[in-house]
Design a protein around this motif. Sequence first.
Motif, PDB file in Angstrom:
ATOM      1  N   ALA A  97       7.838 -13.758  -6.455  1.00 17.18           N
ATOM      2  CA  ALA A  97       7.344 -14.373  -6.493  1.00 17.18           C
ATOM      3  C   ALA A  97       6.427 -15.642  -6.351  1.00 17.18           C
ATOM      4  N   LEU A  98       7.027 -15.523  -4.932  1.00 18.29           N
ATOM      5  CA  LEU A  98       5.350 -16.136  -3.514  1.00 18.29           C
ATOM      6  C   LEU A  98       4.069 -15.442  -4.569  1.00 18.29           C
ATOM      7  N   ALA A  99       4.644 -14.320  -3.659  1.00 19.99           N
ATOM      8  CA  ALA A  99       2.819 -13.821  -3.762  1.00 19.99           C
ATOM      9  C   ALA A  99       2.316 -14.177  -4.973  1.00 19.99           C
ATOM     10  N   LEU A 100       3.108 -13.804  -6.121  1.00 16.32           N
ATOM     11  CA  LEU A 100       2.501 -13.741  -7.477  1.00 16.32           C
ATOM     12  C   LEU A 100       2.053 -15.562  -7.907  1.00 16.32           C
ATOM     13  N   PHE A 101       2.260 -16.273  -7.087  1.00 14.52           N
ATOM     14  CA  PHE A 101       1.492 -17.491  -6.752  1.00 14.52           C
ATOM     15  C   PHE A 101       0.383 -17.669  -6.331  1.00 14.52           C
ATOM     16  N   LEU A 102      -0.163 -16.740  -5.153  1.00 12.05           N
ATOM     17  CA  LEU A 102      -0.677 -16.990  -4.350  1.00 12.05           C
ATOM     18  C   LEU A 102      -2.296 -16.685  -4.130  1.00 12.05           C
ATOM     19  N   MET A 103      -1.746 -15.079  -5.441  1.00 11.84           N
ATOM     20  CA  MET A 103      -2.920 -14.389  -5.279  1.00 11.84           C
ATOM     21  C   MET A 103      -3.741 -14.349  -6.256  1.00 11.84           C
ATOM     22  N   PRO A 104      -3.579 -15.910  -7.321  1.00 11.46           N
ATOM     23  CA  PRO A 104      -4.194 -16.610  -7.733  1.00 11.46           C
ATOM     24  C   PRO A 104      -5.792 -17.884  -7.232  1.00 11.46           C
ATOM     25  N   ASN A 105      -5.271 -17.719  -6.414  1.00 10.85           N
ATOM     26  CA  ASN A 105      -5.664 -18.831  -5.074  1.00 10.85           C
ATOM     27  C   ASN A 105      -6.353 -18.143  -4.419  1.00 10.85           C
ATOM     28  N   SER A 106      -5.980 -16.496  -4.863  1.00 10.37           N
ATOM     29  CA  SER A 106      -7.099 -15.952  -2.930  1.00 10.37           C
ATOM     30  C   SER A 106      -8.659 -17.124  -2.897  1.00 10.37           C
ATOM     31  N   VAL A 107      -9.248 -17.638  -2.165  1.00  8.98           N
ATOM     32  CA  VAL A 107     -10.369 -18.204  -1.819  1.00  8.98           C
ATOM     33  C   VAL A 107     -11.535 -17.325  -1.566  1.00  8.98           C
ATOM     34  N   ALA A 108     -10.864 -16.148  -0.958  1.00  6.63           N
ATOM     35  CA  ALA A 108     -11.856 -14.929  -0.461  1.00  6.63           C
ATOM     36  C   ALA A 108     -11.276 -13.568  -0.215  1.00  6.63           C
ATOM     37  N   LEU A 109     -12.011 -12.128  -0.370  1.00  4.25           N
ATOM     38  CA  LEU A 109     -12.083 -10.868  -0.596  1.00  4.25           C
ATOM     39  C   LEU A 109     -10.736 -10.442  -0.162  1.00  4.25           C
ATOM     40  N   TRP A 110     -10.727 -11.313   1.193  1.00  2.00           N
ATOM     41  CA  TRP A 110      -9.483 -10.373   2.609  1.00  2.00           C
ATOM     42  C   TRP A 110      -8.217 -11.291   2.348  1.00  2.00           C
ATOM     43  N   MET A 111      -8.316 -11.893   1.817  1.00  2.00           N
ATOM     44  CA  MET A 111      -7.169 -13.351   1.525  1.00  2.00           C
ATOM     45  C   MET A 111      -6.766 -12.230  -0.295  1.00  2.00           C
ATOM     46  N   ALA A 112      -6.887 -12.085  -1.335  1.00  2.00           N
ATOM     47  CA  ALA A 112      -6.881 -11.116  -2.019  1.00  2.00           C
ATOM     48  C   ALA A 112      -6.078  -9.708  -1.429  1.00  2.00           C
ATOM     49  N   VAL A 113      -6.390  -9.521  -0.705  1.00  2.00           N
ATOM     50  CA  VAL A 113      -6.360  -7.573  -0.631  1.00  2.00           C
ATOM     51  C   VAL A 113      -4.882  -7.712   0.377  1.00  2.00           C
ATOM     52  N   SER A 114      -5.432  -9.026   1.112  1.00  2.00           N
ATOM     53  CA  SER A 114      -3.435  -9.554   1.797  1.00  2.00           C
ATOM     54  C   SER A 114      -2.227  -9.842   0.969  1.00  2.00           C
ATOM     55  N   VAL A 115      -2.660 -10.542   0.596  1.00  2.00           N
ATOM     56  CA  VAL A 115      -1.627 -10.976  -0.440  1.00  2.00           C
ATOM     57  C   VAL A 115      -1.098  -9.619  -2.217  1.00  2.00           C
ATOM     58  N   LEU A 116      -1.628  -8.306  -1.768  1.00  2.00           N
ATOM     59  CA  LEU A 116      -1.405  -7.575  -2.845  1.00  2.00           C
ATOM     60  C   LEU A 116      -1.295  -6.792  -1.512  1.00  2.00           C
ATOM     61  N   TRP A 117      -0.638  -6.251  -0.249  1.00  2.00           N
ATOM     62  CA  TRP A 117       0.348  -6.196   0.609  1.00  2.00           C
ATOM     63  C   TRP A 117       1.108  -6.779   0.360  1.00  2.00           C
ATOM     64  N   MET A 118       1.162  -8.067  -0.202  1.00  2.00           N
ATOM     65  CA  MET A 118       2.935  -8.931   0.442  1.00  2.00           C
ATOM     66  C   MET A 118       3.220  -8.577  -1.361  1.00  2.00           C
ATOM     67  N   MET A 119       2.788  -8.702  -2.417  1.00  2.00           N
ATOM     68  CA  MET A 119       3.846  -8.526  -3.502  1.00  2.00           C
ATOM     69  C   MET A 119       3.962  -6.644  -3.824  1.00  2.00           C
ATOM     70  N   ASP A 120       2.892  -6.169  -3.741  1.00  2.00           N
ATOM     71  CA  ASP A 120       3.398  -4.674  -3.962  1.00  2.00           C
ATOM     72  C   ASP A 120       4.823  -4.507  -2.860  1.00  2.00           C
ATOM     73  N   ALA A 121       4.647  -5.229  -1.389  1.00  2.00           N
ATOM     74  CA  ALA A 121       5.962  -4.533  -0.558  1.00  2.00           C
ATOM     75  C   ALA A 121       7.365  -5.307  -1.533  1.00  2.00           C
ATOM     76  N   ALA A 122       7.130  -6.692  -1.691  1.00  2.00           N
ATOM     77  CA  ALA A 122       8.015  -7.211  -2.291  1.00  2.00           C
ATOM     78  C   ALA A 122       8.326  -7.194  -3.638  1.00  2.00           C
ATOM     79  N   ILE A 123       7.194  -6.050  -5.058  1.00  2.00           N
ATOM     80  CA  ILE A 123       7.636  -5.484  -6.330  1.00  2.00           C
ATOM     81  C   ILE A 123       8.860  -4.347  -5.274  1.00  2.00           C
ATOM     82  N   ASN A 124       8.476  -3.372  -4.633  1.00  2.00           N
ATOM     83  CA  ASN A 124       9.076  -2.431  -4.082  1.00  2.00           C
ATOM     84  C   ASN A 124      10.320  -2.696  -3.672  1.00  2.00           C
ATOM     85  N   VAL A 125      10.259  -3.696  -3.173  1.00  2.00           N
ATOM     86  CA  VAL A 125      12.079  -4.218  -2.538  1.00  2.00           C
ATOM     87  C   VAL A 125      12.879  -3.831  -3.488  1.00  2.00           C
TER      88      VAL A 125
END
Length: 446
Positions: A97-125
């Motif tokens: 839920a935290l990653a889903l909130f952060l993803m569309p608020n990414s201000v740069a490509l590196w941030m979006a890629v980093s949040v994708l790591w967090m989001m996918d790890a959390a979904i897998n858990v």
Amino acid sequence: MEMQTKALKPRLSFWQLWNMSFGFFGIQFGFALQNANTSRIFTTLGANPDNLSLFWLAAPVTGLLVQPVIGYLSDNTWHPRWGRRRPFFFGGAVLAALALFLMPNSVALWMAVSVLWMMDAAINVSMEPFRAFVGDKLDESQHTAGFAMQTFFIGVGAVIASMLPTIFTEYLHVSNASVNGSIPDSVRYSFYVGAAVFLFAVSWTVLTADELPPEDVESFDAQRKHARSFGVALREIFGGFARMPRTMVQLAFVQFFTWIALFAMWIYTTNGIAENVYHTTDPHSAAFQDAGNWVGVLFAVYSGVSALGAFILPVFARATSRKTVHAVCLAIGGASLASLFFITTKQALLVPMIGVGLAWASILSMPYAILAGSLPAKRMGYYMGLFNFFVVIPQICSGTLLGFANKYLFDGHSIRILVLGGASMALAAALTLFVTDKSGRGAADR
């Protein structure tokens, strides 16, 4: 002993199946938002289409690392109130839920890629223990029904989530424009809704479903203490490859080529449709953002078909066999995916999504139902996690190679990657015919 354990499992009612599977509605809500919008977000933030598959590597790599570990840990967890799998459901949901909130608020490509790591790890858990949950709670005669119920919620969740940007744009008049390179409000609000739905749905299952305790709690506690050793854990997690059941090895090849196709579709459909149908490659143009919304509609269609197919496919499995149904569905899906190359009008794109939906319904249920019947009950979570290697390894291969193919083989025409994906799914269909299903004909829920 194992057969006696299976025989003692109570037969669950429809609503008990509903409650234990409802969390998948939220999980797929988040997963669908990720699949339909990640390439759009990356491209809007300046990603080169040739590099999209590399940025997507976050998803399979986290799955490769997380799922076997979570499966092993959940096998060796027990709490009298919270059970074995449910603590992992809830912990993953909070992080997702935290990653889903952060993803569309990414201000740069590196941030979006980093949040994708967090989001996918959390979904897998959250997601991996749900697969083992079916094997834990259900007698083998209800395995197909259990995975079918999960597939139903996966389909429904994905339909709504995939449609959200279009709903916000068309009906709630939220802006779909990329202003100064930012993520459109329609996408941002969709992810906010996704965060809330993910947490609510998983919490529902945590609070309404119980779990069967270990047969011998003292023996389980002793085994768990032994399993806490780091060296033992590593040997157990990675040593299982040499002990995989024959059916699991056969399904591994099917999964490999299936998931190459799916990863190609998720990464390149937006760019391919934007160029082939909307005649644009400019990510900041209105046409490209419209293409992104329409891809959400297309993904909603295949998800909706999969929700219906979840209840239809077991009927055909009873009449024939699970592997026959899976092979036919994959063949139809492969032909449908490849046909996108020849379609140049947006409405016509809806038709092949029906075939993709049939394949997706089968992918989400039949391999797991076949596999569950070949696994030892005490190791269900571990082997389900290990099986995920054969979902993420092809995605890693795709992530490293598809960008090269897009640039040097297909001259940047992303729609051709979908043809390659269709051919890969067709090969998976052929390999399915060689799978040994222990339960065989009539193994679907009776």
